[in-house]
Design an enzyme around this catalytic site. Structure first.
Site, short mmCIF file in Angstrom:
data_model
loop_
_atom_site.label_atom_id
_atom_site.label_comp_id
_atom_site.label_asym_id
_atom_site.label_seq_id
_atom_site.Cartn_x
_atom_site.Cartn_y
_atom_site.Cartn_z
N ASP A 38 11.08 -30.25 -26.15
CA ASP A 38 10.68 -31.49 -25.46
C ASP A 38 9.20 -31.52 -25.17
OD1 ASP A 38 13.14 -32.54 -25.46
OD2 ASP A 38 13.64 -32.03 -23.39
N LYS A 89 9.01 -37.25 -25.95
CA LYS A 89 8.29 -38.53 -25.91
C LYS A 89 6.80 -38.25 -25.76
CE LYS A 89 9.44 -40.93 -22.36
NZ LYS A 89 10.15 -41.83 -21.45
N MET A 96 10.62 -37.80 -11.59
CA MET A 96 10.56 -39.08 -12.31
C MET A 96 10.35 -40.25 -11.36
SD MET A 96 13.55 -38.52 -15.14
CE MET A 96 14.75 -37.80 -14.04
N1 SAH Z 1 14.39 -30.39 -16.26
C1 SAH Z 1 13.12 -30.62 -15.64
C2 SAH Z 1 12.97 -32.02 -15.15
C3 SAH Z 1 13.00 -33.07 -16.23
S1 SAH Z 1 12.79 -34.68 -15.63
C4 SAH Z 1 12.90 -29.61 -14.53
O1 SAH Z 1 13.84 -28.91 -14.13
O2 SAH Z 1 11.78 -29.47 -14.05
C5 SAH Z 1 11.05 -34.92 -15.79
C6 SAH Z 1 10.39 -34.90 -14.44
O3 SAH Z 1 10.20 -33.57 -14.02
C7 SAH Z 1 9.01 -35.50 -14.43
O4 SAH Z 1 9.07 -36.91 -14.29
C8 SAH Z 1 8.41 -34.86 -13.21
O5 SAH Z 1 8.84 -35.49 -12.04
C9 SAH Z 1 9.03 -33.48 -13.25
N2 SAH Z 1 8.16 -32.48 -13.88
C10 SAH Z 1 8.42 -31.73 -14.95
N3 SAH Z 1 7.41 -30.87 -15.23
C11 SAH Z 1 6.50 -31.07 -14.27
C12 SAH Z 1 5.23 -30.49 -13.95
N4 SAH Z 1 4.68 -29.52 -14.70
N5 SAH Z 1 4.57 -30.95 -12.88
C13 SAH Z 1 5.08 -31.91 -12.10
N6 SAH Z 1 6.26 -32.49 -12.34
C14 SAH Z 1 6.97 -32.08 -13.41
#
Ligand code: SAH
Length: 466
Positions: free
Chosen positions: A35, A57, A167
């Site tokens: 991803d 994306k 998100m």
């Molecule tokens: N599975 C992922 C989340 C996926 S949804 C997890 O456990 O972290 C995607 C959301 O994750 C983004 O919109 C944001 O809110 C958050 N996110 C993922 N990576 C991030 C990062 N490095 N810094 C801040 N927010 C992050």
């Protein structure tokens, strides 16, 4: 042999936050499907020849629809492939990993889940915010901020624990105003942590009543625990935090420096300006030589790859120019007989004049088209020098876009300076030694800093200074 899918959490960004198990899955996979939120440098750990498929994306482009990803997972497994499905953070925290697991089960495909470090917890931690704290917050609620209804806020506003929204950035105003509307105090502390765990991490703090916009991806943290950041902040104080440092060595040699930069909180931009291309050549009979002079780690590695029997070296003396060359020789359980005090070729010549006798046979493994001072000088003292051209350095294709946020660049050799695009000489140039620094001055770099000690550690020291 049957195919199998590993749903692997890759962690939030800091490459070291993948689990040992996750990394092992990645290393053994035939196919890696990844991803956009994963650290792309992880892909370098995939085995040679592994197929890498991007399923995320990127600005402007659409995501591969979930059904197509599911189908891809099933099809690859049916081809008896081991598939690592790499997802940002944890695969089951808003990662649609659950849907993929169900689809695999439906199709009788074997799978395993490798949990990951979620951005919801790690993002807060890297901002110095413990998501729970005795006496302050007794629960953690992780919320998808994208599609919340007023009825949801009625519940959320009553929770006394820490709220973490993922998100949620496009709905930021809506989230804050509704939390207040349904009962949260307007002075409730909140924080936005963007690009969490990366060296471009940014943390904004405030209260629900004074919201701020920020970059994405970001998590939104709401609750009294945010106030602990004042004391518990740590990551953003690391010595290279916020620095964007270009690393120009050949890809296979870059890892040590990259790791050191990242452990110091900096962002390493991998931009190799050199590619090592081995040259097909047979080793001469090594036993006939008195001396073997190595001038680079490439020379050492390529030489030993070709050497069939290490006992051929038993009466050959070995000279190493430079600490890293010497360290590289020691990896083959050989202690160099001579290392010049200064690692530049002129100093070596003075040293060697005392050691090498007229008539001695010297073998000099080297790169095509390099400085010829060593053979010339040795010939002056009537030594017989054979040059052994083991590799050439070539210019790899590179992407200038990678440089746009850079503030500094590290050079480990004059040729890496020569191959660096001219128009970027406004970057601070950190050079491993005086010859490289000279090359950087010639290329009109505005600020040239030479390492005091001609090693990667010496270079790091200079990076720490400014
Ligand atoms: N599975 C992922 C989340 C996926 S949804 C997890 O456990 O972290 C995607 C959301 O994750 C983004 O919109 C944001 O809110 C958050 N996110 C993922 N990576 C991030 C990062 N490095 N810094 C801040 N927010 C992050």
């Amino acid at each position: 042999m049957a195919g199998k899918v590993y749903l692997v959490g890759a962690g939030p960004g800091d490459i070291e936050l993948i689990t040992v198990k996750g990394l092992n899955c990645l290393k053994s996979a035939d196919v890696v499907i990844y991803d956009s939120l994963i650290n792309n440098r992880l892909l370098a750990y995939a085995k040679d020849g592994a197929e890498k498929i991007f399923a995320g994306k990127r600005a402007g482009n659409h995501t591969l629809p979930q059904e197509e990803i599911n189908e891809l997972l099933v099809n690859k497994a049916k081809e008896n492939k081991i598939v690592a499905r790499l997802k940002g953070g944890d695969p089951f925290v808003f990662g649609r990993g659950g849907e993929e697991a169900l689809c695999l089960r439906e199709n009788n495909i074997e799978f395993e889940v490798v949990p990951g470090v979620t951005s919801a917890v790690a993002g807060a931690a890297y901002a110095g915010i413990p998501v729970t704290q005795r006496g302050i917050s007794q629960s953690l609620h992780i919320i998808n901020g994208h599609n919340l209804q007023e009825a949801d806020f009625e519940i959320l506003a009553k929770l006394s624990g820490t709220l973490v929204f993922l998100m949620g950035m496009s709905k930021l105003e809506n989230i804050c105003s509704n939390l207040i509307k349904y009962g949260k105090h307007p002075e409730t502390p909140f924080a936005i942590v963007s690009n969490a765990t990366g060296s471009n991490q940014k943390t904004l703090t405030g209260t629900l009543a004074d919201i701020k916009q920020s970059e994405t991806p970001a998590i939104i943290v709401v609750g009294e625990v945010v106030n602990l950041r004042g004391q518990a902040k740590w990551f953003e104080g690391k010595p290279l935090f916020g620095r964007n440092i270009v690393v120009t060595r050949a890809r296979h040699q870059n890892q040590e420096l990259i790791q050191m930069i990242e452990q110091a909180g900096g962002h390493a931009i991998e931009f190799p300006t050199i590619e090592i291309q081995p040259i097909e050549v047979e080793l001469p009979d090594i036993k006939q030589y008195d001396w073997l002079i190595f001038t680079s780690t490439n020379g050492v590695e390529l030489f030993f790859n070709k050497l069939r029997d290490i006992r051929d070296l038993s009466r050959v003396k070995i000279c190493a120019i430079g600490d890293s060359t010497s360290e590289c020789i020691k990896k083959y359980h050989i202690q160099p007989d001579f290392m010049p005090d200064e690692f530049v070729s002129e100093a070596l010549i003075n040293g060697l004049r005392d050691k090498i006798k007229p008539g001695d046979k010297v073998l000099l493994p080297k790169a095509e088209k390099t400085r010829s001072i060593i053979p010339d000088e040795l010939k002056k003292i009537s030594a017989q020098v054979d040059e052994l051209v083991l590799y050439r350095t070539a210019l790899p294709a590179y992407d200038i876009e990678l440089l746009k946020d850079a503030d500094s660049v590290c050079f480990m050799s004059p040729s890496s300076v020569k191959n660096f695009p001219d128009e970027w000489n406004n970057l601070k140039a950190y050079c491993i030694g005086p010859i490289t620094a000279e090359a950087a001055k010639e290329a009109e770099f505005k600020e040239v800093i030479a390492a005091g000690e001609y090693t990667v550690n010496g270079l790091m020291e200079k990076l720490y200074e400014a």
